[in-house]
Motif scaffolding. Structure first.
Motif, PDB file in Angstrom:
ATOM      1  N   CYS A   1       0.846  -1.184   0.000  1.00 50.45           N
ATOM      2  CA  CYS A   1       0.000   0.000   0.000  1.00 50.45           C
ATOM      3  C   CYS A   1       0.888   1.243   0.000  1.00 50.45           C
ATOM      4  O   CYS A   1       1.955   1.250   0.627  1.00 50.45           O
ATOM      5  N   ALA A   2       0.453   2.296  -0.690  1.00 49.01           N
ATOM      6  CA  ALA A   2       1.115   3.595  -0.597  1.00 49.01           C
ATOM      7  C   ALA A   2       0.463   4.397   0.521  1.00 49.01           C
ATOM      8  O   ALA A   2      -0.751   4.330   0.715  1.00 49.01           O
ATOM      9  N   MET A   3       1.264   5.151   1.271  1.00 52.94           N
ATOM     10  CA  MET A   3       0.735   5.890   2.416  1.00 52.94           C
ATOM     11  C   MET A   3       1.505   7.184   2.625  1.00 52.94           C
ATOM     12  O   MET A   3       2.673   7.309   2.244  1.00 52.94           O
ATOM     13  N   GLY A   4       0.836   8.151   3.231  1.00 55.35           N
ATOM     14  CA  GLY A   4       1.468   9.427   3.524  1.00 55.35           C
ATOM     15  C   GLY A   4       0.531  10.302   4.323  1.00 55.35           C
ATOM     16  O   GLY A   4      -0.616   9.925   4.598  1.00 55.35           O
ATOM     17  N   THR A   5       0.989  11.485   4.710  1.00 59.25           N
ATOM     18  CA  THR A   5       0.164  12.421   5.475  1.00 59.25           C
ATOM     19  C   THR A   5       0.229  13.806   4.832  1.00 59.25           C
ATOM     20  O   THR A   5       1.083  14.083   4.012  1.00 59.25           O
ATOM     21  N   ASP A   6      -0.695  14.663   5.255  1.00 54.87           N
ATOM     22  CA  ASP A   6      -0.836  15.968   4.606  1.00 54.87           C
ATOM     23  C   ASP A   6      -0.053  17.083   5.282  1.00 54.87           C
ATOM     24  O   ASP A   6      -0.114  18.235   4.844  1.00 54.87           O
ATOM     25  N   LYS A   7       0.684  16.773   6.350  1.00 61.71           N
ATOM     26  CA  LYS A   7       1.437  17.792   7.077  1.00 61.71           C
ATOM     27  C   LYS A   7       2.809  17.241   7.458  1.00 61.71           C
ATOM     28  O   LYS A   7       2.989  16.011   7.552  1.00 61.71           O
ATOM     29  N   LEU A   8       3.754  18.118   7.704  1.00 65.61           N
ATOM     30  CA  LEU A   8       4.994  17.709   8.346  1.00 65.61           C
ATOM     31  C   LEU A   8       4.723  17.441   9.816  1.00 65.61           C
ATOM     32  O   LEU A   8       3.918  18.141  10.451  1.00 65.61           O
ATOM     33  N   ALA A   9       5.372  16.436  10.377  1.00 60.22           N
ATOM     34  CA  ALA A   9       5.163  16.096  11.788  1.00 60.22           C
ATOM     35  C   ALA A   9       5.822  17.137  12.685  1.00 60.22           C
ATOM     36  O   ALA A   9       6.973  17.521  12.468  1.00 60.22           O
ATOM     37  N   THR A  10       5.093  17.591  13.698  1.00 60.62           N
ATOM     38  CA  THR A  10       5.656  18.497  14.707  1.00 60.62           C
ATOM     39  C   THR A  10       5.438  17.899  16.093  1.00 60.62           C
ATOM     40  O   THR A  10       4.409  17.296  16.366  1.00 60.62           O
TER      41      THR A  10
ATOM     42  N   GLY B   1      17.332   6.744   2.534  1.00 65.12           N
ATOM     43  CA  GLY B   1      17.354   8.198   2.651  1.00 65.12           C
ATOM     44  C   GLY B   1      16.042   8.866   2.311  1.00 65.12           C
ATOM     45  O   GLY B   1      16.025  10.019   1.850  1.00 65.12           O
ATOM     46  N   LEU B   2      14.927   8.179   2.538  1.00 63.84           N
ATOM     47  CA  LEU B   2      13.615   8.741   2.214  1.00 63.84           C
ATOM     48  C   LEU B   2      13.325   9.955   3.084  1.00 63.84           C
ATOM     49  O   LEU B   2      13.670   9.995   4.266  1.00 63.84           O
ATOM     50  N   VAL B   3      12.660  10.941   2.495  1.00 61.89           N
ATOM     51  CA  VAL B   3      12.359  12.202   3.177  1.00 61.89           C
ATOM     52  C   VAL B   3      10.854  12.444   3.137  1.00 61.89           C
ATOM     53  O   VAL B   3      10.244  12.472   2.055  1.00 61.89           O
ATOM     54  N   HIS B   4      10.269  12.630   4.302  1.00 62.86           N
ATOM     55  CA  HIS B   4       8.838  12.895   4.383  1.00 62.86           C
ATOM     56  C   HIS B   4       8.528  14.323   3.955  1.00 62.86           C
ATOM     57  O   HIS B   4       9.291  15.257   4.222  1.00 62.86           O
ATOM     58  N   ALA B   5       7.403  14.503   3.265  1.00 60.46           N
ATOM     59  CA  ALA B   5       6.895  15.822   2.888  1.00 60.46           C
ATOM     60  C   ALA B   5       5.383  15.730   2.812  1.00 60.46           C
ATOM     61  O   ALA B   5       4.838  14.641   2.569  1.00 60.46           O
ATOM     62  N   PRO B   6       4.668  16.825   3.036  1.00 68.72           N
ATOM     63  CA  PRO B   6       3.207  16.784   2.937  1.00 68.72           C
ATOM     64  C   PRO B   6       2.755  16.296   1.568  1.00 68.72           C
ATOM     65  O   PRO B   6       3.214  16.778   0.533  1.00 68.72           O
ATOM     66  N   GLY B   7       1.884  15.294   1.567  1.00 67.71           N
ATOM     67  CA  GLY B   7       1.370  14.741   0.328  1.00 67.71           C
ATOM     68  C   GLY B   7       2.261  13.728  -0.346  1.00 67.71           C
ATOM     69  O   GLY B   7       1.838  13.069  -1.302  1.00 67.71           O
TER      70      GLY B   7
END
Length: 407
Positions: free
Chosen positions: A234-243, A297-303
Motif C-alpha cells: 500500500c502507498a501511504m502518507g500524510t498531509d502535514k509535516l510532523a511536529t 534516505g527517504l524524506v517525508h513531505a506533505p502529500g
C-alpha cells in the motif's frame, strides 16, 4: 489529420467560448485523483460523459467540450499541447489522472486501448474491464499516452492513465448507438455505460483517507483474510509535516482484534526522516521486533506517498519501503522471526499520532493502491466509521471508501 490549432492558447485566440466550446470543471475537496476529457462534447463523443460520471463527487473533474452543431473535430488539440490553465491546475495538483478519449478503431469492435505512464493503475483498470467483459488492448504508439508532456502524465507522480475508447464502444453506451448531442444531453445511458464506469472505479476504490482529530487514538481499517500467510502492499502518507512527535502509518497482518496483530510501521518523524519497523501487539502490549537499518534516505513531505510491503510467511515477517514513483527495491529492508500470532486474521491499515504530536489537527493519513498480492481477492461490502468488511469476489482488495473518514 493534423490539428488546426497548435495549442489551447492558439484555439482560444480564434474560437468563441460558449459558441464553439465550453470548459467544465467540478472541484472535489481533498480529492487526489482527477478524471478529465479534453476532447469532450462533439469532438470525441461519449468521452466527456464517461469522465464526468467516473468523477461524480469522487475526483476532480475537467472537460473541454466542443459544442458546434457540426465540425467539432477542428477543436481537437493533441494531449501533449493541451495548455488550458484550469485543466493544468487540476492535473498538476492530482496524484493520479484518468484521461478519457475516443478513437475510430475497427468498425463494429468495442474496445479500449490503454496507455499512459501510470502502468500500475492502468493494469488494475485493464484487469477490471476484462473481468467485466470488455475488450482491452495495448494502445498503438500514436495513442499510447506515453509522452511525459501528455496532460495525463503531468500529475504529482509524473504519470497518468489514458483510456482510448473505440467508436463502437462509445456508441454502445447510448440507446440505439446514438452519439448525437441530443442523446448525450438527455441523460439516457445503456447498462454497458454503467458497467464500464464501475469497472474503472473498482481500480480507484482501493484507496482512502483517515482524518485524525486527536493524538494517540488508533484508527483501524481492515478486511477479512482467510490465510495466515499475507503479502500486502500500500502507498501511504500524510498531509502535514510532523511536529512535536511522529505520524505513524501501518500495514496490518494476522489481525485478530486491535490488541492482537502484526504491524509494519512507517514513522514520519519530526526531522522528516522515515523509519520502518516491524512490531507486534499481543494482549494489548505493543513490542518492537526489528528496525530497518536502511530506508534509502527517504524524506517525508506533505502529500508525499511511500509504498510499504508487508509479507508474513509462517513465522517470518518481512517489510520494505520505497517512494511512490520509484521502483520497488529487490531486497527486504527488515526481516524477523516471531511465532506469537499464528492464526489467520484480517489485513488492513492503522493510523495513529504520537502522544507528543503537536500538529494543528486534523492530520489526514492517505492510503492508495492497497492490495493483497496472493491469489485470493476481495471487495468491500460496507464500511462503517472506517472499519471495512469484505468478501471474496475476484477483484483487488478494497480497503476503504474514497473519502475522508473522520473519527
Amino acid at each position: 489529420m493534423p490539428d488546426l490549432y497548435s495549442s489551447y492558447t492558439d484555439l482560444a485566440g480564434h474560437e468563441i467560448e460558449g459558441v464553439a466550446y465550453e470548459r467544465r470543471s467540478v472541484p472535489v475537496a481533498s480529492a487526489t485523483w482527477c478524471s478529465i476529457a479534453i476532447h469532450g462534447g462533439g469532438i470525441e463523443a461519449g468521452s466527456g460523459e464517461m469522465a464526468r460520471y467516473v468523477a461524480a463527487g469522487r475526483m476532480q473533474h475537467y472537460e473541454f467540450a466542443g459544442i458546434l452543431p457540426s465540425g467539432n473535430s477542428r477543436l481537437h488539440v493533441t494531449s501533449t499541447h493541451f495548455d488550458e490553465p484550469i485543466c493544468q491546475g487540476i492535473v498538476f495538483n492530482s496524484r493520479r489522472c484518468l484521461s478519457f478519449h475516443g478513437y475510430t478503431g475497427v468498425a463494429g469492435v468495442p474496445e479500449t486501448s490503454l496507455g499512459g505512464l501510470d502502468t500500475d493503475t492502468a493494469a488494475r483498470i485493464g484487469d477490471a474491464l476484462t473481468r467485466a467483459g470488455f475488450r482491452v488492448v495495448t494502445a498503438a504508439q500514436e495513442i499510447n499516452g506515453n509522452d511525459p508532456a501528455n496532460i495525463a502524465n503531468r500529475t504529482l507522480l509524473g504519470a497518468g492513465v489514458q483510456l482510448e475508447m473505440s467508436n463502437a464502444l462509445r456508441a454502445s453506451f447510448f440507446p440505439g448507438g446514438d452519439l448525437s448531442r441530443a442523446m448525450r444531453d438527455s441523460g439516457q445511458r445503456t447498462p454497458a455505460f454503467y458497467a464500464y464506469a464501475n469497472a474503472v472505479l473498482s481500480a480507484y476504490n482501493n484507496q482512502g483517507m483517515v482524518s485524525q482529530g486527536s493524538i494517540n487514538v488508533s484508527r483501524w481499517t481492515t478486511v477479512s483474510w482467510s490465510s495466515a500467510d499475507v503479502d500486502v502492499v500500500c502507498a501511504m502518507g500524510t498531509d502535514k509535516l510532523a511536529t512535536g512527535g511522529p505520524h505513524f502509518l501501518h500495514l496490518v497482518g494476522r489481525y485478530q482484534d486491535a490488541s492482537n496483530n502484526y504491524l509494519a510501521r512507517l514513522a514520519c518523524n519530526t526531522d522528516q526522516t522515515i523509519t520502518l519497523t516491524l512490531r507486534k501487539r499481543v494482549s494489548g502490549t505493543e513490542t518492537l521486533l526489528a528496525t530497518a537499518s536502511n530506508t534509502g534516505g527517504l524524506v517525508h513531505a506533505p502529500g508525499r506517498m511511500f509504498w510499504v510491503r508487508l509479507q508474513i510467511t509462517g513465522s517470518t515477517l518481512r517489510a520494505r519501503v520505497w517512494q511512490d514513483g520509484a521502483a520497488e527495491p529487490p531486497d527486504w529492508a527488515v526481516i524477523v522471526t516471531d511465532s506469537s500470532l499464528t492464526a489467520a486474521g484480517a489485513i488492513g491499515t492503522r493510523s495513529i499520532l504520537s502522544t507528543a504530536n503537536t500538529n494543528t489537527l486534523p492530520v489526514t493519513a492517505s492510503y492508495d493502491g492497497f492490495q493483497q498480492l496472493t491469489p485470493q481477492r476481495m471487495t468491500v461490502t460496507r464500511s462503517v466509521n472506517g472499519i471495512a468488511k469484505a468478501h471474496a469476489a475476484g477483484a483487488p482488495v478494497q480497503l476503504a471508501q474514497p473519502a475522508i473518514v473522520a473519527l
